[in-house]
Scaffold this motif. Sequence first.
Motif: not given
Length: 262
Positions: A181-190, A210-220
């Motif tokens: 899920w981390a790699q998936d969101f990283d690729c999506w963001l790129q 993958a966003a809910p797992l990659a960013h459980p909270t939004e601040e980062h």
Amino acid sequence: MMPVLFLSHGSPTMPFDNVPARDFLMRLGSRLPRPQAILCVSAHWEAALPSITASRAPATIHDFHGFPDALYDLQYDVPGDPELAARIAAMLEAGGINALQNSERGLDHGAWSPLMLIYPQSDIPVLQLSLIQRGSPLDHIAVGRLLASLRREGILLVASGGAVHNLRAVEWNGRAAPPDWAQDFDCWLQAAIASGDLGVLADYRRQSAAAPLAHPTEEHLMPVFVALGAAAGTADKAPGRQIHASFTFGSLGMAAYAWGLD
């Protein structure tokens, strides 16, 4: 015209960690034109209204607990610029966004940790701009748009957060591979940043499974929207490019992005 950056600042121990992201940050300064000042938007400062540090000598805030003593000894003694802070506040006010100046607050580790690696001489004025507490991606894009003209004045906007940031999934021993899920969101963001579609990026929680797992909270992730607004100005799109990609401690995505950097 100065570039706009989004940097993943990782753990507070970044200045000591032997990881690819630290090496990248230590080389980054040589790729950048020297700024007149730096405006940093960090994931670690949220306020009801956008707030700007207005001290002539901002303190180094050690806003973390339970780390090695050497980390608390680090100081990033840079000058501030109260006059620039007042002008930034006025720019936001003129654009219809109420803003505050804060002469008491210093720089948190989201600002000083990456900047001390990029500009170790600590001779460039640094100001920090807060996120808007409970603000949406579109709110932060609007803030960034109002700051776009600062780029023509030699001011570097640095958005500091995390491309992937789920502390509950961190492997502090550093040996784990990033989960799918981390790699998936990283690729999506790129891909999304490369397209520059502000609407898609602002809707990231629905656009990426993958966003809910990659960013459980939004601040980062929220600082990236200020960067997108500053890069876009009045335009509808702001295509950027990835200038670094790595993971630390398993699931912390350390990708960095730039707009307007050759």
